[in-house]
Design an enzyme around this catalytic site. Structure first.
Site, PDB file in Angstrom:
ATOM      1  N   SER A 173       0.832  -1.193   0.000  1.00 55.60           N
ATOM      2  CA  SER A 173       0.000   0.000   0.000  1.00 55.60           C
ATOM      3  C   SER A 173       0.871   1.248   0.000  1.00 55.60           C
ATOM      4  CB  SER A 173      -0.881   0.000   1.260  1.00 55.60           C
ATOM      5  OG  SER A 173      -1.492   1.267   1.433  1.00 55.60           O
ATOM      6  N   VAL A 232      11.147   1.618  11.444  1.00 50.77           N
ATOM      7  CA  VAL A 232      12.274   1.394  12.348  1.00 50.77           C
ATOM      8  C   VAL A 232      12.762  -0.030  12.113  1.00 50.77           C
ATOM      9  CG1 VAL A 232      11.665   3.038  14.159  1.00 50.77           C
ATOM     10  CG2 VAL A 232      10.622   0.767  14.148  1.00 50.77           C
ATOM     11  N   LYS A 236      28.247  -2.722  13.550  1.00 50.49           N
ATOM     12  CA  LYS A 236      27.779  -2.938  14.923  1.00 50.49           C
ATOM     13  C   LYS A 236      28.552  -4.109  15.496  1.00 50.49           C
ATOM     14  CE  LYS A 236      23.804  -4.884  17.399  1.00 50.49           C
ATOM     15  NZ  LYS A 236      22.450  -5.470  17.215  1.00 50.49           N
ATOM     16  N   VAL A 286      -4.860  -4.068  -0.484  1.00 50.62           N
ATOM     17  CA  VAL A 286      -5.727  -5.266  -0.444  1.00 50.62           C
ATOM     18  C   VAL A 286      -6.917  -4.900   0.436  1.00 50.62           C
ATOM     19  CG1 VAL A 286      -5.935  -7.607   0.477  1.00 50.62           C
ATOM     20  CG2 VAL A 286      -3.907  -6.957  -0.871  1.00 50.62           C
ATOM     21  N   LEU A 311       6.568  -8.805  11.382  1.00 54.48           N
ATOM     22  CA  LEU A 311       5.683  -8.409  12.484  1.00 54.48           C
ATOM     23  C   LEU A 311       4.332  -9.114  12.413  1.00 54.48           C
ATOM     24  CD1 LEU A 311       6.456  -4.567  12.467  1.00 54.48           C
ATOM     25  CD2 LEU A 311       7.460  -6.330  13.947  1.00 54.48           C
ATOM     26  N   ILE A 344      14.875  -8.614  12.586  1.00 57.24           N
ATOM     27  CA  ILE A 344      15.339  -8.967  11.237  1.00 57.24           C
ATOM     28  C   ILE A 344      15.950 -10.373  11.231  1.00 57.24           C
ATOM     29  CG2 ILE A 344      17.049  -8.349   9.461  1.00 57.24           C
ATOM     30  CD1 ILE A 344      16.391  -5.383  10.194  1.00 57.24           C
ATOM     31  N   TYR A 366      16.866 -24.988  21.814  1.00 55.08           N
ATOM     32  CA  TYR A 366      16.609 -25.019  20.375  1.00 55.08           C
ATOM     33  C   TYR A 366      17.186 -23.778  19.702  1.00 55.08           C
ATOM     34  CZ  TYR A 366      13.376 -28.561  21.967  1.00 55.08           C
ATOM     35  OH  TYR A 366      12.828 -29.664  22.574  1.00 55.08           O
ATOM     36  N   TYR A 367      17.449 -23.848  18.420  1.00 55.78           N
ATOM     37  CA  TYR A 367      18.120 -22.763  17.702  1.00 55.78           C
ATOM     38  C   TYR A 367      17.326 -21.467  17.809  1.00 55.78           C
ATOM     39  CZ  TYR A 367      20.245 -19.794  14.244  1.00 55.78           C
ATOM     40  OH  TYR A 367      20.852 -18.723  13.640  1.00 55.78           O
TER      41      TYR A 367
HETATM   42  C1  LIG Z   1      10.123   0.271  17.847  1.00 51.52           C
HETATM   43  C2  LIG Z   1      10.732  -0.859  17.060  1.00 51.52           C
HETATM   44  C3  LIG Z   1      12.119  -0.956  16.924  1.00 51.52           C
HETATM   45  C4  LIG Z   1      12.686  -2.007  16.182  1.00 51.52           C
HETATM   46  N1  LIG Z   1      14.060  -2.129  16.090  1.00 51.52           N
HETATM   47  C5  LIG Z   1      14.573  -3.208  15.433  1.00 51.52           C
HETATM   48  C6  LIG Z   1      15.996  -3.389  15.310  1.00 51.52           C
HETATM   49  O1  LIG Z   1      16.795  -2.559  15.758  1.00 51.52           O
HETATM   50  N2  LIG Z   1      16.448  -4.507  14.677  1.00 51.52           N
HETATM   51  C7  LIG Z   1      15.598  -5.427  14.129  1.00 51.52           C
HETATM   52  O2  LIG Z   1      16.082  -6.420  13.588  1.00 51.52           O
HETATM   53  N3  LIG Z   1      14.244  -5.257  14.180  1.00 51.52           N
HETATM   54  C8  LIG Z   1      13.740  -4.175  14.820  1.00 51.52           C
HETATM   55  N4  LIG Z   1      12.386  -4.005  14.874  1.00 51.52           N
HETATM   56  C9  LIG Z   1      11.538  -4.930  14.106  1.00 51.52           C
HETATM   57  C10 LIG Z   1      11.538  -4.454  12.643  1.00 51.52           C
HETATM   58  O3  LIG Z   1      11.121  -3.108  12.585  1.00 51.52           O
HETATM   59  C11 LIG Z   1      10.575  -5.281  11.822  1.00 51.52           C
HETATM   60  O4  LIG Z   1      10.884  -6.640  11.996  1.00 51.52           O
HETATM   61  C12 LIG Z   1      10.712  -4.965  10.343  1.00 51.52           C
HETATM   62  O5  LIG Z   1      10.616  -3.593  10.109  1.00 51.52           O
HETATM   63  C13 LIG Z   1       9.665  -5.737   9.569  1.00 51.52           C
HETATM   64  O6  LIG Z   1       8.511  -5.040   9.516  1.00 51.52           O
HETATM   65  P1  LIG Z   1       7.398  -5.654   8.534  1.00 51.52           P
HETATM   66  O7  LIG Z   1       7.917  -5.636   7.116  1.00 51.52           O
HETATM   67  O8  LIG Z   1       6.991  -6.965   9.106  1.00 51.52           O
HETATM   68  O9  LIG Z   1       6.170  -4.672   8.710  1.00 51.52           O
HETATM   69  P2  LIG Z   1       6.003  -3.185   8.195  1.00 51.52           P
HETATM   70  O10 LIG Z   1       7.308  -2.474   8.078  1.00 51.52           O
HETATM   71  O11 LIG Z   1       4.943  -2.601   9.070  1.00 51.52           O
HETATM   72  O12 LIG Z   1       5.424  -3.315   6.695  1.00 51.52           O
HETATM   73  C14 LIG Z   1       4.065  -3.698   6.466  1.00 51.52           C
HETATM   74  C15 LIG Z   1       3.778  -3.519   4.981  1.00 51.52           C
HETATM   75  O13 LIG Z   1       2.489  -4.080   4.688  1.00 51.52           O
HETATM   76  C16 LIG Z   1       1.769  -3.182   3.857  1.00 51.52           C
HETATM   77  N5  LIG Z   1       0.348  -3.415   4.072  1.00 51.52           N
HETATM   78  C17 LIG Z   1      -0.294  -3.634   5.246  1.00 51.52           C
HETATM   79  N6  LIG Z   1      -1.603  -3.833   5.036  1.00 51.52           N
HETATM   80  C18 LIG Z   1      -1.806  -3.751   3.693  1.00 51.52           C
HETATM   81  C19 LIG Z   1      -2.943  -3.864   2.835  1.00 51.52           C
HETATM   82  N7  LIG Z   1      -4.160  -4.131   3.303  1.00 51.52           N
HETATM   83  N8  LIG Z   1      -2.774  -3.722   1.497  1.00 51.52           N
HETATM   84  C20 LIG Z   1      -1.536  -3.473   0.986  1.00 51.52           C
HETATM   85  N9  LIG Z   1      -0.418  -3.343   1.738  1.00 51.52           N
HETATM   86  C21 LIG Z   1      -0.568  -3.495   3.074  1.00 51.52           C
HETATM   87  C22 LIG Z   1       2.254  -1.813   4.268  1.00 51.52           C
HETATM   88  O14 LIG Z   1       2.017  -0.876   3.233  1.00 51.52           O
HETATM   89  C23 LIG Z   1       3.751  -2.083   4.480  1.00 51.52           C
HETATM   90  O15 LIG Z   1       4.409  -2.016   3.224  1.00 51.52           O
HETATM   91  C24 LIG Z   1      11.821  -2.953  15.571  1.00 51.52           C
HETATM   92  C25 LIG Z   1      10.438  -2.847  15.690  1.00 51.52           C
HETATM   93  C26 LIG Z   1       9.881  -1.815  16.424  1.00 51.52           C
HETATM   94  C27 LIG Z   1       8.397  -1.733  16.535  1.00 51.52           C
HETATM   95  N1  LIG Z   2      25.192 -15.526  17.384  1.00 50.60           N
HETATM   96  C1  LIG Z   2      24.248 -14.554  16.851  1.00 50.60           C
HETATM   97  C2  LIG Z   2      23.544 -13.852  18.006  1.00 50.60           C
HETATM   98  C3  LIG Z   2      24.425 -12.926  18.765  1.00 50.60           C
HETATM   99  C4  LIG Z   2      25.616 -13.222  19.299  1.00 50.60           C
HETATM  100  N2  LIG Z   2      26.145 -12.073  19.902  1.00 50.60           N
HETATM  101  C5  LIG Z   2      25.285 -11.108  19.744  1.00 50.60           C
HETATM  102  C6  LIG Z   2      25.373  -9.789  20.104  1.00 50.60           C
HETATM  103  C7  LIG Z   2      24.332  -9.010  19.765  1.00 50.60           C
HETATM  104 CL1  LIG Z   2      24.456  -7.374  20.138  1.00 50.60          CL
HETATM  105  C8  LIG Z   2      23.219  -9.464  19.112  1.00 50.60           C
HETATM  106  C9  LIG Z   2      23.135 -10.804  18.716  1.00 50.60           C
HETATM  107  C10 LIG Z   2      24.190 -11.598  19.042  1.00 50.60           C
HETATM  108  C11 LIG Z   2      25.009 -13.553  15.971  1.00 50.60           C
HETATM  109  O1  LIG Z   2      26.224 -13.662  15.924  1.00 50.60           O
HETATM  110  O2  LIG Z   2      24.374 -12.713  15.346  1.00 50.60           O
END
Ligand SMILES: Cc1cc2nc3c(=O)[nH]c(=O)nc-3n(C[C@H](O)[C@H](O)[C@H](O)COP(=O)(O)OP(=O)(O)OC[C@H]3O[C@@H](n4cnc5c(N)ncnc54)[C@H](O)[C@@H]3O)c2cc1C
Ligand SMILES: N[C@@H](Cc1c[nH]c2cc(Cl)ccc12)C(=O)O
Length: 515
Positions: free
Chosen positions: A36, A44, A75, A198, A349, A362, A451-452
């Site tokens: 969308s 984020v 990092k 959708v 998410l 991620i 588990y992993y």
């Molecule tokens: C505060 C916060 C901090 C975070 N920090 C980290 C971090 O440092 N490291 C990390 O690994 N993860 C982090 N995460 C998790 C990370 O942000 C998410 O795993 C990642 O952004 C994946 O998001 P997503 O793609 O699942 O959802 P979203 O980014 O929300 O994307 C959803 C998508 O679906 C689409 N969509 C939804 N409904 C419809 C519809 N009906 N029709 C068409 N399109 C639709 C939207 O347009 C959008 O493109 C954080 C999460 C939060 C909340």
């Molecule tokens: N072994 C995994 C997980 C991990 C091991 N050390 C850290 C440190 C931080 Cl900050 C996050 C994740 C991890 C990896 O290497 O990613």
């Protein structure tokens, strides 16, 4: 065989899934992403695990290919500030423990003591983080000579399963820029992109998804639907009604407020780690990108109002926060009972989330995508593939959940209701047993989540020693073993660390050279 896939969502999960499936199956599977323009991405998600390098390897991408376009930085660790007590900090590095006479160096450290900082006494990376050093020399050699990293080695299809060594760093990157980069990668290799909403999901008589109804592009049909729609979980949770298992009782942080803060990198430097600074109702992340800081306050709505959280964050950032727009986020903490139901797989998410401490989102996406390739459905829809996928992905997030619970149960802080209540929250039954075991001997392969889930014993050891809230004794065997070799190794760590700090360039200097 499954010939077509439709992915709902164009966030990090959607474009990671599309690009990886394309790299895996080429044009033998037709892939469409529908996203969308009206519904934004979470915006984020900017710090990773070291294992994310396998994702980029699989796509055939080197750091030079994507880091400059995504504001990327290195990092080496997470720096946890004020979790034990205000004014204290320790590191959780990407660095395995040294072992002396069969005993981990941190166990020896408990016995012989050191300077008082277990991380600087037992690991090299804390020294590099304090010095804002690069993990690579200007000729691109890695500081960690244990790796036979041949800079000219062809990128090949490595996966999490091949992580037999601990790579010493991960990345920070701009989440939106990465999704855009992966979108270009995928579309450039034949993935179809539809920008539309959708508006309805039609099921067949079995309760499987028959088609997605879009606002302007008609109906979309496929053999497999991947729900990357974010917290909405539009397909898995909403259309199919798969139950959601909440983790709120043990992980209370369900809100966040974020800022994107421009910085003068040349002046500030770039500390090569994510910082998690404990607060009165949660913690604040600081993620240094190349030309800005990503920062946000993760907190529990039961203990702090959004307005107060934003005020705390703006105070934490200081004058640079003036005039910046805050992004307030509601977080759904827990996981879908099953991530794969019928012909729908939730990734990102939409399938689950355990708050962003230790940057696990991620990694969980990458793990889910790798498992989807391994267990990809055939025309016979063998339920064993689906069930094995569900078991593996559920265990991964449950393991991460346990590791995060340790942060709150193990933090010595008890200076307000939030931190005192954190010690009373329920923990999984098996985890309670393991926490008992840790008091007699630091965590090891026998006493951590079995588990992993990517975290290894050394990660648990860093938390147990750093957080200060778990009473720890060294095992009596160490009173009988000769300590000389261990003392010599502790000295060697400090000598090696001092030499690295003196010889490595700063991260700013190294990354500037990549641009
Ligand atoms: C505060 C916060 C901090 C975070 N920090 C980290 C971090 O440092 N490291 C990390 O690994 N993860 C982090 N995460 C998790 C990370 O942000 C998410 O795993 C990642 O952004 C994946 O998001 P997503 O793609 O699942 O959802 P979203 O980014 O929300 O994307 C959803 C998508 O679906 C689409 N969509 C939804 N409904 C419809 C519809 N009906 N029709 C068409 N399109 C639709 C939207 O347009 C959008 O493109 C954080 C999460 C939060 C909340
Ligand atoms: N072994 C995994 C997980 C991990 C091991 N050390 C850290 C440190 C931080 Cl900050 C996050 C994740 C991890 C990896 O290497 O990613």
């Amino acid at each position: 065989m499954t010939q077509s896939v439709v992915i709902l969502g164009g966030g990090t999960a959607g474009w990671m899934t599309a690009s990886y499936l394309r790299a895996a199956f080429a044009d033998r599977v037709d892939i469409t992403v529908v996203e969308s323009r009206r519904i934004g991405t979470i915006g984020v998600g900017e710090a990773t695990f070291s294992t994310v390098r396998h994702f980029f390897d699989y796509l055939g991408l080197s750091e030079a290919d994507w880091m400059p376009e995504c504001n990327g930085t290195y990092k080496l660790a997470v720096r946890l500030e004020n979790w034990r007590a205000p004014g204290t900090y320790f590191y959780h590095p990407f660095e395995r423990m040294r072992v002396v006479d069969g005993v981990p160096l941190t166990d020896w450290w408990q016995k012989v003591g050191g300077t008082g900082s277990f991380d600087r006494d037992c690991f090299l990376i804390p020294w590099l983080c304090d010095a804002k050093a690069s993990p690579r020399y200007l000729d691109h050699r890695l500081f960690e000579q244990d790796f036979d990293e041949d800079p000219d080695r062809p990128l090949y299809r490595t996966t999490l399963a091949e992580q037999n060594t601990q790579f010493p760093y991960a990345y920070h990157f701009d989440a939106s820029l990465l999704a855009d980069f992966l979108c270009r990668y995928a579309v450039g290799r034949g993935v179809h992109r539809i920008i539309d909403d959708v508006v309805d999901v039609r099921l067949d008589e079995r309760g499987w998804i028959d088609r997605l109804v879009t606002r302007e592009h008609g109906d979309l049909t496929a053999d497999l639907y991947v729900d990357c729609s974010g917290f909405r979980s539009r397909l898995l949770g909403d259309a199919l009604g798969e139950p959601f298992v909440s983790f709120q009782d043990s992980l209370p942080n369900d809100r966040a407020v974020a800022l994107r803060v421009p910085v003068d990198t040349a002046v500030r430097g770039i500390r090569p780690c994510t910082t998690a600074t404990a607060q009165d109702a949660g913690w604040i992340w600081t993620i240094p990108l190349y030309d800005r800081i990503g920062t946000g306050y993760v907190y529990a709505a039961d203990y702090c109002e959004p307005e107060e959280a934003e005020r705390v964050l703006r105070d934490f950032v200081g004058p640079a926060a003036a005039d910046l727009e805050a992004n307030h986020i509601r977080m759904r903490i827990g996981r879908s009972h099953r991530a794969w139901v019928n012909n729908c797989v939730g990734i990102g998410l939409s399938a689950g989330f355990v708050e962003p401490l230790q940057s696990t989102g991620i990694f969980l996406i990458q793990h889910a995508i790798e498992q989807l390739v391994r267990y990809f459905p055939g025309t016979d829809r063998d339920p064993v593939l689906r069930d094995t996928y569900n078991l593996s992905t559920a265990r991964a997030i449950e393991g991460v959940r346990e590791f995060l619970i340790l942060h709150y149960r193990g933090a010595a802080r008890a200076d307000n209701d939030y931190w005192r209540d954190a010690k009373k929250r329920p923990v999984p039954e098996d985890m309670a047993v393991r926490m008992e075991q840790w008091q007699s001997k630091l965590p090891d392969n026998d006493t951590t989540y079995p588990y992993y889930h990517a975290f290894e014993p050394y990660s648990y050891v860093c938390m147990a020693l750093g957080l200060g809230g778990i009473p720890l004794r060294h095992p009596p065997a160490l009173d009988l073993l000769d300590t000389r070799a261990a003392r010599a190794e502790l000295t060697r760590v400090r000598e090696q660390a001092r030499k690295l700090v003196d010889t490595l360039p700063s991260q700013v200097e190294y990354l500037s050279g990549l641009r």
